[in-house]
Motif scaffolding. Structure first.
Motif, PDB file in Angstrom:
ATOM      1  N   GLY A 257      54.787 -20.112 115.636  1.00  0.00           N
ATOM      2  CA  GLY A 257      56.652 -20.801 114.696  1.00  0.00           C
ATOM      3  C   GLY A 257      57.190 -21.731 114.540  1.00  0.00           C
ATOM      4  N   LEU A 258      58.006 -22.650 114.056  1.00  0.00           N
ATOM      5  CA  LEU A 258      58.315 -23.246 114.005  1.00  0.00           C
ATOM      6  C   LEU A 258      59.835 -23.480 115.365  1.00  0.00           C
ATOM      7  CD1 LEU A 258      59.601 -26.423 113.127  1.00  0.00           C
ATOM      8  CD2 LEU A 258      60.779 -25.377 111.614  1.00  0.00           C
ATOM      9  N   ASN A 259      60.958 -22.013 115.425  1.00  0.00           N
ATOM     10  CA  ASN A 259      61.723 -22.387 115.853  1.00  0.00           C
ATOM     11  C   ASN A 259      61.352 -22.373 117.675  1.00  0.00           C
ATOM     12  OD1 ASN A 259      63.505 -21.977 114.579  1.00  0.00           O
ATOM     13  ND2 ASN A 259      63.504 -18.963 115.193  1.00  0.00           N
ATOM     14  N   LYS A 260      60.411 -22.172 118.118  1.00  0.00           N
ATOM     15  CA  LYS A 260      59.089 -21.835 120.075  1.00  0.00           C
ATOM     16  C   LYS A 260      58.849 -23.046 119.473  1.00  0.00           C
ATOM     17  CE  LYS A 260      57.717 -21.573 123.295  1.00  0.00           C
ATOM     18  NZ  LYS A 260      58.689 -20.778 124.463  1.00  0.00           N
ATOM     19  N   ILE A 261      58.420 -24.386 118.635  1.00  0.00           N
ATOM     20  CA  ILE A 261      58.284 -25.860 118.867  1.00  0.00           C
ATOM     21  C   ILE A 261      59.693 -26.455 118.482  1.00  0.00           C
ATOM     22  CG2 ILE A 261      56.991 -28.025 117.192  1.00  0.00           C
ATOM     23  CD1 ILE A 261      55.273 -25.317 115.895  1.00  0.00           C
ATOM     24  N   LEU A 262      60.704 -26.421 118.025  1.00  0.00           N
ATOM     25  CA  LEU A 262      61.635 -27.016 118.147  1.00  0.00           C
ATOM     26  C   LEU A 262      62.736 -26.660 119.313  1.00  0.00           C
ATOM     27  CD1 LEU A 262      63.514 -26.176 114.937  1.00  0.00           C
ATOM     28  CD2 LEU A 262      61.693 -27.864 115.808  1.00  0.00           C
ATOM     29  N   GLU A 263      62.350 -25.684 120.337  1.00  0.00           N
ATOM     30  CA  GLU A 263      62.604 -25.136 121.935  1.00  0.00           C
ATOM     31  C   GLU A 263      62.088 -25.559 122.583  1.00  0.00           C
ATOM     32  OE1 GLU A 263      61.581 -21.547 124.446  1.00  0.00           O
ATOM     33  OE2 GLU A 263      62.428 -21.247 122.425  1.00  0.00           O
ATOM     34  N   LYS A 264      60.845 -26.214 122.244  1.00  0.00           N
ATOM     35  CA  LYS A 264      59.880 -27.178 122.979  1.00  0.00           C
ATOM     36  C   LYS A 264      60.511 -28.903 122.920  1.00  0.00           C
ATOM     37  CE  LYS A 264      56.784 -26.402 125.788  1.00  0.00           C
ATOM     38  NZ  LYS A 264      57.015 -26.081 127.144  1.00  0.00           N
ATOM     39  N   VAL A 265      60.389 -29.272 121.588  1.00  0.00           N
ATOM     40  CA  VAL A 265      60.977 -30.391 121.552  1.00  0.00           C
ATOM     41  C   VAL A 265      62.157 -30.981 122.156  1.00  0.00           C
ATOM     42  CG1 VAL A 265      62.158 -32.162 120.193  1.00  0.00           C
ATOM     43  CG2 VAL A 265      59.658 -30.819 119.339  1.00  0.00           C
ATOM     44  N   GLY A 266      63.026 -30.122 122.089  1.00  0.00           N
ATOM     45  CA  GLY A 266      64.831 -29.966 122.547  1.00  0.00           C
ATOM     46  C   GLY A 266      64.098 -29.804 123.873  1.00  0.00           C
ATOM     47  N   GLU A 267      63.445 -29.600 124.919  1.00  0.00           N
ATOM     48  CA  GLU A 267      63.366 -29.422 126.181  1.00  0.00           C
ATOM     49  C   GLU A 267      63.190 -30.966 126.628  1.00  0.00           C
ATOM     50  OE1 GLU A 267      61.242 -24.400 126.925  1.00  0.00           O
ATOM     51  OE2 GLU A 267      59.873 -26.066 128.224  1.00  0.00           O
ATOM     52  N   GLU A 268      61.746 -30.971 126.157  1.00  0.00           N
ATOM     53  CA  GLU A 268      60.893 -32.562 126.392  1.00  0.00           C
ATOM     54  C   GLU A 268      62.168 -33.447 126.247  1.00  0.00           C
ATOM     55  OE1 GLU A 268      59.020 -32.142 128.197  1.00  0.00           O
ATOM     56  OE2 GLU A 268      57.204 -30.064 127.309  1.00  0.00           O
ATOM     57  N   ALA A 269      62.997 -33.108 125.775  1.00  0.00           N
ATOM     58  CA  ALA A 269      63.411 -34.006 124.923  1.00  0.00           C
ATOM     59  C   ALA A 269      65.103 -34.515 125.882  1.00  0.00           C
ATOM     60  CB  ALA A 269      64.736 -34.093 123.879  1.00  0.00           C
ATOM     61  N   PHE A 270      65.430 -33.695 126.504  1.00  0.00           N
ATOM     62  CA  PHE A 270      66.012 -33.216 128.218  1.00  0.00           C
ATOM     63  C   PHE A 270      65.472 -33.887 128.994  1.00  0.00           C
ATOM     64  CE2 PHE A 270      68.012 -30.645 131.780  1.00  0.00           C
ATOM     65  CZ  PHE A 270      69.291 -30.849 131.209  1.00  0.00           C
ATOM     66  N   GLU A 271      64.372 -33.393 129.402  1.00  0.00           N
ATOM     67  CA  GLU A 271      63.553 -33.838 130.480  1.00  0.00           C
ATOM     68  C   GLU A 271      63.330 -35.251 130.276  1.00  0.00           C
ATOM     69  OE1 GLU A 271      59.839 -30.781 130.414  1.00  0.00           O
ATOM     70  OE2 GLU A 271      61.419 -29.388 131.290  1.00  0.00           O
ATOM     71  N   THR A 272      63.328 -35.335 129.178  1.00  0.00           N
ATOM     72  CA  THR A 272      63.270 -37.295 129.586  1.00  0.00           C
ATOM     73  C   THR A 272      64.583 -38.009 129.471  1.00  0.00           C
ATOM     74  OG1 THR A 272      61.668 -37.033 127.728  1.00  0.00           O
ATOM     75  CG2 THR A 272      62.354 -38.776 127.614  1.00  0.00           C
ATOM     76  N   VAL A 273      65.469 -37.626 128.906  1.00  0.00           N
ATOM     77  CA  VAL A 273      67.045 -38.154 129.717  1.00  0.00           C
ATOM     78  C   VAL A 273      67.179 -37.904 130.702  1.00  0.00           C
ATOM     79  CG1 VAL A 273      69.151 -37.827 129.158  1.00  0.00           C
ATOM     80  CG2 VAL A 273      68.205 -37.771 127.395  1.00  0.00           C
ATOM     81  N   ILE A 274      66.465 -36.348 131.820  1.00  0.00           N
ATOM     82  CA  ILE A 274      66.846 -36.422 133.367  1.00  0.00           C
ATOM     83  C   ILE A 274      65.816 -37.701 133.872  1.00  0.00           C
ATOM     84  CG2 ILE A 274      66.399 -35.047 135.548  1.00  0.00           C
ATOM     85  CD1 ILE A 274      69.497 -34.215 133.320  1.00  0.00           C
TER      86      ILE A 274
END
Ligand SMILES: N=c1c2ncn([C@@H]3O[C@H](COP(=O)(O)OP(=O)(O)OP(=O)(O)O)[C@@H](O)[C@H]3O)c2ncn1[C@@H]1O[C@H](COP(=O)(O)O)[C@@H](O)[C@H]1O
Length: 110
Positions: free
Chosen positions: A33-50
């Motif tokens: 569902g959407l919450n898990k997908i949003l968790e992944k988007v947030g995680e990948e955004a953070f990894e991109t910044v690092i």
């Protein structure tokens, strides 16, 4: 003209919405569902910044390219979960093209 990778991905992501969660990564995300997908988007955004900060020091952009692809991919899964394709995003960027960010902000702040 060959279909763009974004169009091809949109079709695969849409098809995965009705696939068994055991059969594919994207199907498992849609199933969670959407919450898990949003968790992944947030995680990948953070990894991109690092990765971008690391690239600034090392001068090697390979990791930031890889992480940005992960971020774009998971953003496409998010749009697909909401019933959207990549096209409205391209249309919005096209609409903004040539419109100065400073002018747009000034018009908004009036
Ligand atoms: N472009 C991608 C793509 N990019 C990244 N990923 C997956 O996204 C995940 C990234 O998550 P992480 O880096 O956090 O790794 P992880 O620890 O395995 O993930 P979690 O257990 O934390 O959820 C990895 O499993 C990657 O394999 C992708 N998975 C699929 N695609 C495309 O989607 C299509 C459909 O994929 P399936 O649904 O797996 O058939 C594929 O043919 C590809 O074209």
């Amino acid at each position: 003209m060959p279909e763009s990778i974004l169009s091809q991905l949109d079709q695969v992501l849409a098809a995965r919405k009705s696939a068994s969660p055991d059969s594919s990564y994207v199907a498992s995300l849609h199933h969670k569902g959407l919450n898990k997908i949003l968790e992944k988007v947030g995680e990948e955004a953070f990894e991109t910044v690092i990765a971008a900060k690391d690239a600034q020091v090392s001068g090697d952009n390979s990791k930031v390219i890889y992480e940005t692809a992960d971020l774009w991919f998971h953003s496409l899964v998010m749009l697909s979960e909401l019933g959207e394709s990549h096209q409205p995003i391209l249309d919005e960027l096209a609409r903004r093209f040539g419109l100065s960010g400073l002018d747009e902000k000034a018009a908004r702040d009036k």
